[in-house]
Design a protein around this motif. Structure first.
Motif, PDB file in Angstrom:
ATOM      1  N   LYS A  67       0.834  -1.204   0.000  1.00 11.15           N
ATOM      2  CA  LYS A  67       0.000   0.000   0.000  1.00 11.15           C
ATOM      3  C   LYS A  67       0.865   1.248   0.000  1.00 11.15           C
ATOM      4  O   LYS A  67       0.532   2.242  -0.650  1.00 11.15           O
ATOM      5  CB  LYS A  67      -0.938  -0.003   1.210  1.00 11.15           C
ATOM      6  N   LEU A  68       1.984   1.206   0.710  1.00 13.54           N
ATOM      7  CA  LEU A  68       2.900   2.343   0.736  1.00 13.54           C
ATOM      8  C   LEU A  68       3.518   2.579  -0.640  1.00 13.54           C
ATOM      9  O   LEU A  68       3.600   3.718  -1.110  1.00 13.54           O
ATOM     10  CB  LEU A  68       3.989   2.120   1.785  1.00 13.54           C
ATOM     11  N   ILE A  69       3.919   1.493  -1.304  1.00 15.57           N
ATOM     12  CA  ILE A  69       4.485   1.619  -2.653  1.00 15.57           C
ATOM     13  C   ILE A  69       3.438   2.161  -3.617  1.00 15.57           C
ATOM     14  O   ILE A  69       3.728   3.028  -4.450  1.00 15.57           O
ATOM     15  CB  ILE A  69       5.046   0.263  -3.127  1.00 15.57           C
ATOM     16  N   LEU A  70       2.214   1.668  -3.502  1.00 15.37           N
ATOM     17  CA  LEU A  70       1.135   2.158  -4.356  1.00 15.37           C
ATOM     18  C   LEU A  70       0.865   3.635  -4.094  1.00 15.37           C
ATOM     19  O   LEU A  70       0.658   4.417  -5.030  1.00 15.37           O
ATOM     20  CB  LEU A  70      -0.129   1.331  -4.120  1.00 15.37           C
ATOM     21  N   TRP A  71       0.903   4.040  -2.829  1.00 14.11           N
ATOM     22  CA  TRP A  71       0.672   5.441  -2.496  1.00 14.11           C
ATOM     23  C   TRP A  71       1.784   6.333  -3.039  1.00 14.11           C
ATOM     24  O   TRP A  71       1.526   7.422  -3.555  1.00 14.11           O
ATOM     25  CB  TRP A  71       0.521   5.599  -0.988  1.00 14.11           C
ATOM     26  N   VAL A  72       3.029   5.869  -2.950  1.00 12.62           N
ATOM     27  CA  VAL A  72       4.154   6.633  -3.501  1.00 12.62           C
ATOM     28  C   VAL A  72       4.016   6.753  -5.019  1.00 12.62           C
ATOM     29  O   VAL A  72       4.261   7.818  -5.599  1.00 12.62           O
ATOM     30  CB  VAL A  72       5.503   5.986  -3.108  1.00 12.62           C
ATOM     31  N   ALA A  73       3.599   5.656  -5.664  1.00 12.13           N
ATOM     32  CA  ALA A  73       3.416   5.691  -7.115  1.00 12.13           C
ATOM     33  C   ALA A  73       2.306   6.673  -7.495  1.00 12.13           C
ATOM     34  O   ALA A  73       2.459   7.468  -8.436  1.00 12.13           O
ATOM     35  CB  ALA A  73       3.086   4.296  -7.629  1.00 12.13           C
ATOM     36  N   LEU A  74       1.207   6.638  -6.769  1.00 12.80           N
ATOM     37  CA  LEU A  74       0.120   7.575  -7.047  1.00 12.80           C
ATOM     38  C   LEU A  74       0.526   9.011  -6.742  1.00 12.80           C
ATOM     39  O   LEU A  74       0.148   9.939  -7.463  1.00 12.80           O
ATOM     40  CB  LEU A  74      -1.125   7.199  -6.241  1.00 12.80           C
ATOM     41  N   ALA A  75       1.291   9.202  -5.678  1.00 12.79           N
ATOM     42  CA  ALA A  75       1.762  10.548  -5.338  1.00 12.79           C
ATOM     43  C   ALA A  75       2.652  11.104  -6.453  1.00 12.79           C
ATOM     44  O   ALA A  75       2.503  12.262  -6.858  1.00 12.79           O
ATOM     45  CB  ALA A  75       2.514  10.526  -4.016  1.00 12.79           C
ATOM     46  N   ALA A  76       3.547  10.274  -6.950  1.00 14.00           N
ATOM     47  CA  ALA A  76       4.423  10.713  -8.040  1.00 14.00           C
ATOM     48  C   ALA A  76       3.606  11.018  -9.291  1.00 14.00           C
ATOM     49  O   ALA A  76       3.852  12.003  -9.988  1.00 14.00           O
ATOM     50  CB  ALA A  76       5.474   9.646  -8.334  1.00 14.00           C
ATOM     51  N   LEU A  77       2.625  10.172  -9.581  1.00 17.12           N
ATOM     52  CA  LEU A  77       1.789  10.384 -10.764  1.00 17.12           C
ATOM     53  C   LEU A  77       0.964  11.659 -10.630  1.00 17.12           C
ATOM     54  O   LEU A  77       0.889  12.457 -11.576  1.00 17.12           O
ATOM     55  CB  LEU A  77       0.866   9.182 -10.970  1.00 17.12           C
ATOM     56  N   ILE A  78       0.361  11.869  -9.475  1.00 15.16           N
ATOM     57  CA  ILE A  78      -0.448  13.071  -9.250  1.00 15.16           C
ATOM     58  C   ILE A  78       0.413  14.322  -9.386  1.00 15.16           C
ATOM     59  O   ILE A  78       0.064  15.271 -10.093  1.00 15.16           O
ATOM     60  CB  ILE A  78      -1.124  13.008  -7.863  1.00 15.16           C
ATOM     61  N   TYR A  79       1.561  14.322  -8.709  1.00 17.06           N
ATOM     62  CA  TYR A  79       2.421  15.507  -8.750  1.00 17.06           C
ATOM     63  C   TYR A  79       2.935  15.757 -10.167  1.00 17.06           C
ATOM     64  O   TYR A  79       2.927  16.900 -10.648  1.00 17.06           O
ATOM     65  CB  TYR A  79       3.602  15.367  -7.787  1.00 17.06           C
ATOM     66  N   HIS A  80       3.379  14.697 -10.832  1.00 15.89           N
ATOM     67  CA  HIS A  80       3.932  14.846 -12.173  1.00 15.89           C
ATOM     68  C   HIS A  80       2.867  15.369 -13.140  1.00 15.89           C
ATOM     69  O   HIS A  80       3.161  16.205 -14.008  1.00 15.89           O
ATOM     70  CB  HIS A  80       4.502  13.509 -12.648  1.00 15.89           C
ATOM     71  N   LEU A  81       1.640  14.893 -12.984  1.00 16.68           N
ATOM     72  CA  LEU A  81       0.554  15.340 -13.844  1.00 16.68           C
ATOM     73  C   LEU A  81       0.250  16.821 -13.624  1.00 16.68           C
ATOM     74  O   LEU A  81       0.154  17.597 -14.587  1.00 16.68           O
ATOM     75  CB  LEU A  81      -0.701  14.504 -13.580  1.00 16.68           C
ATOM     76  N   ILE A  82       0.125  17.235 -12.383  1.00 17.63           N
ATOM     77  CA  ILE A  82      -0.216  18.631 -12.091  1.00 17.63           C
ATOM     78  C   ILE A  82       0.911  19.567 -12.521  1.00 17.63           C
ATOM     79  O   ILE A  82       0.673  20.616 -13.124  1.00 17.63           O
ATOM     80  CB  ILE A  82      -0.558  18.801 -10.603  1.00 17.63           C
ATOM     81  N   ALA A  83       2.152  19.192 -12.235  1.00 20.19           N
ATOM     82  CA  ALA A  83       3.286  20.034 -12.649  1.00 20.19           C
ATOM     83  C   ALA A  83       3.409  20.060 -14.169  1.00 20.19           C
ATOM     84  O   ALA A  83       3.765  21.089 -14.753  1.00 20.19           O
ATOM     85  CB  ALA A  83       4.577  19.527 -12.021  1.00 20.19           C
ATOM     86  N   GLY A  84       3.089  18.944 -14.817  1.00 15.96           N
ATOM     87  CA  GLY A  84       3.120  18.904 -16.279  1.00 15.96           C
ATOM     88  C   GLY A  84       2.076  19.806 -16.897  1.00 15.96           C
ATOM     89  O   GLY A  84       2.328  20.485 -17.902  1.00 15.96           O
TER      90      GLY A  84
END
Length: 124
Positions: A67-84
């Motif tokens: 769950k922690l790995i999934l949360w980190v992956a989603l966090a990276a995806l969310i941040y990368h999407l918004i910054a993009g």
């Protein structure tokens, strides 16, 4: 060139502007996404192999580290999407000024924190 300029080599004392922090975090989130995609593809492959493989992957997602790995992956995806999206808006001329860049950077940080926390609530 003035050779008597003060040189600050202690990176912990440097105050980065919000736009620089957003840029650095955007690059880091891209690297994290690149690394996590390989792991997620392996899990997808295992889940598509058989019903037993699917069940093992499903059981794995019930553990705290997964769950922690999934949360980190989603966090990276969310941040990368918004910054993009911020970069795309700047490419079309929105938020190119110094003040607009600051406001856009702070918006990216605030919106990302809210969405990452929401993703964490949904996962846990």
């Amino acid at each position: 060139m003035n050779k008597n300029r003060p040189v600050n080599l202690d990176i912990s004392t440097i105050k980065l502007p919000a736009a620089a922090l957003v840029s650095i975090l955007h690059r880091i989130s891209g690297v994290v996404l690149f690394a996590v995609v390989a792991l997620l593809l392996c899990m997808l492959d295992a889940s598509l192999e058989s019903e037993q493989g699917f069940q093992e992957v499903a059981d794995t997602f019930n553990s705290v580290p997964a769950k922690l790995i999934l949360w980190v992956a989603l966090a990276a995806l969310i941040y990368h999407l918004i910054a993009g999206v911020r970069h795309l808006l700047m490419d079309v001329g929105i938020g190119e000024s110094l003040d607009g860049g600051r406001r856009g950077a702070v918006t990216v940080l605030v919106l990302s924190v809210i969405l990452i926390l929401l993703a964490g609530v949904l996962i846990w």
